[in-house]
Motif scaffolding. Structure first.
Motif, short mmCIF file in Angstrom:
data_model
loop_
_atom_site.label_atom_id
_atom_site.label_comp_id
_atom_site.label_asym_id
_atom_site.label_seq_id
_atom_site.Cartn_x
_atom_site.Cartn_y
_atom_site.Cartn_z
N LEU A 1 0.83 -1.20 0.00
CA LEU A 1 0.00 0.00 0.00
C LEU A 1 0.87 1.26 0.00
O LEU A 1 0.58 2.23 -0.72
CB LEU A 1 -0.93 0.01 1.22
CG LEU A 1 -2.05 -1.03 1.22
CD1 LEU A 1 -2.82 -0.99 2.54
CD2 LEU A 1 -2.99 -0.83 0.05
N VAL A 2 1.91 1.26 0.81
CA VAL A 2 2.82 2.41 0.86
C VAL A 2 3.43 2.66 -0.52
O VAL A 2 3.48 3.80 -1.01
CB VAL A 2 3.93 2.18 1.90
CG1 VAL A 2 5.03 3.24 1.77
CG2 VAL A 2 3.34 2.20 3.31
N LEU A 3 3.88 1.59 -1.17
CA LEU A 3 4.52 1.73 -2.48
C LEU A 3 3.53 2.14 -3.57
O LEU A 3 3.93 2.72 -4.59
CB LEU A 3 5.19 0.40 -2.87
CG LEU A 3 6.42 0.02 -2.04
CD1 LEU A 3 6.87 -1.38 -2.37
CD2 LEU A 3 7.56 1.01 -2.28
N SER A 4 2.23 1.87 -3.35
CA SER A 4 1.23 2.20 -4.37
C SER A 4 1.10 3.70 -4.59
O SER A 4 0.61 4.12 -5.64
CB SER A 4 -0.13 1.60 -3.98
OG SER A 4 -0.68 2.29 -2.87
N ARG A 5 1.50 4.51 -3.61
CA ARG A 5 1.45 5.97 -3.78
C ARG A 5 2.82 6.58 -3.56
O ARG A 5 2.97 7.68 -3.05
CB ARG A 5 0.44 6.59 -2.81
CG ARG A 5 -0.97 6.05 -2.99
CD ARG A 5 -2.02 7.02 -2.55
NE ARG A 5 -2.10 8.16 -3.46
CZ ARG A 5 -3.20 8.90 -3.61
NH1 ARG A 5 -4.29 8.61 -2.93
NH2 ARG A 5 -3.21 9.94 -4.42
N PHE A 6 3.83 5.84 -3.98
CA PHE A 6 5.21 6.23 -3.72
C PHE A 6 5.67 7.36 -4.62
O PHE A 6 6.62 8.07 -4.30
CB PHE A 6 6.13 5.02 -3.91
CG PHE A 6 7.32 5.01 -3.02
CD1 PHE A 6 7.17 4.89 -1.64
CD2 PHE A 6 8.61 5.09 -3.54
CE1 PHE A 6 8.27 4.86 -0.80
CE2 PHE A 6 9.71 5.06 -2.70
CZ PHE A 6 9.54 4.95 -1.34
N SER A 7 4.98 7.56 -5.73
CA SER A 7 5.40 8.59 -6.68
C SER A 7 4.17 9.25 -7.27
O SER A 7 3.77 8.96 -8.39
CB SER A 7 6.28 7.99 -7.78
OG SER A 7 6.70 8.99 -8.69
N GLU A 8 3.56 10.16 -6.50
CA GLU A 8 2.34 10.83 -6.93
C GLU A 8 2.66 12.27 -7.32
O GLU A 8 3.29 13.01 -6.58
CB GLU A 8 1.31 10.83 -5.79
CG GLU A 8 0.79 9.44 -5.45
CD GLU A 8 -0.28 8.96 -6.41
OE1 GLU A 8 -0.82 9.80 -7.15
OE2 GLU A 8 -0.57 7.75 -6.41
#
Length: 217
Positions: free
Chosen positions: A45-52
């Motif tokens: 989950l953390v990695l899913s928004r790692f580069s927004e």
């Protein structure tokens, strides 16, 4: 040789104990599996928004930069990176207002918001474009109190939309909390962190994310 004998005795005692307590052995194994599984899922989950990098944010009149601790009165590298990301975004959207969010910890000489504002002023942002939220001590309070600042300021359209600026490892949790607090929608701009700090922050994010999910669900 002594160490080997100690290990053999420990293993014998271990096996003997759990032979007499099979239910406890099953419970411990299940708990271990649950922790490992939840850790992996949390990190995904953390990695899913790692580069927004949300660019279409026409209905978001506020940029909320989340605090990240000070060294006395000096910015940490992580906090400076967040501010630089927020500064870069504001330079492309100068009609927005910036909310710097962070209270004063026990080892901090000033509230984080004050140090953050001073840094942005040094970079040329006009003072009337910066709003302070200086009471918060957690991510939840960052966004809760920042929403109150937005409501009091009144410089927004029909939606309580905002661009949240924080570090890559922190973004999923921040956006999750923002949605639960009624930000509609939640936009994101992530900043990087020094590589040396990333492993520790990723590990620390696991219990923090579990707490946030339980607290706001």
């Amino acid at each position: 040789m002594l160490a080997f004998n100690i290990f053999k005795r420990w293993r014998y005692s271990y096996n003997a104990f759990f032979q007499h307590h099979p239910v406890l052995k099953w419970m411990l194994r299940s708990a271990f599996l649950l922790i490992v599984t939840s850790f992996v899922l949390a990190e995904i989950l953390v990695l899913s928004r790692f580069s927004e990098e949300d660019d279409v944010t026409v209905d978001a009149h506020y940029i909320i930069i989340l605090g990240s601790g000070l060294k006395g009165a000096e910015l940490t590298d992580t906090l400076r990176m967040r501010l630089d990301e927020g500064l870069s975004y504001w330079q492309q959207h100068r009609d927005r207002k910036i909310i710097v969010s962070g209270g004063q910890g026990k080892d901090e000489d000033v509230p984080e918001a004050v140090a953050m504002r001073d840094y942005l002023l040094q970079q040329g942002i006009p003072e009337n474009a910066i709003l302070l939220e200086r009471r918060s001590t957690s991510t939840y309070e960052n966004l809760l109190f920042s929403k109150q600042v937005i409501d009091q300021d009144g410089y927004h359209a029909e939606h309580d939309a905002a661009v949240i600026v924080t570090s890559n490892y922190h973004m999923y949790r921040a956006c999750w909390i923002g949605k639960q607090l009624g930000y509609d929608p939640v936009y994101a701009r992530t900043s990087k962190v020094p590589w040396k700090d990333l492993p520790y922050n990723m590990l620390r994010e696991y219990p923090a994310l579990i707490k946030a999910l339980l607290m706001t669900s």
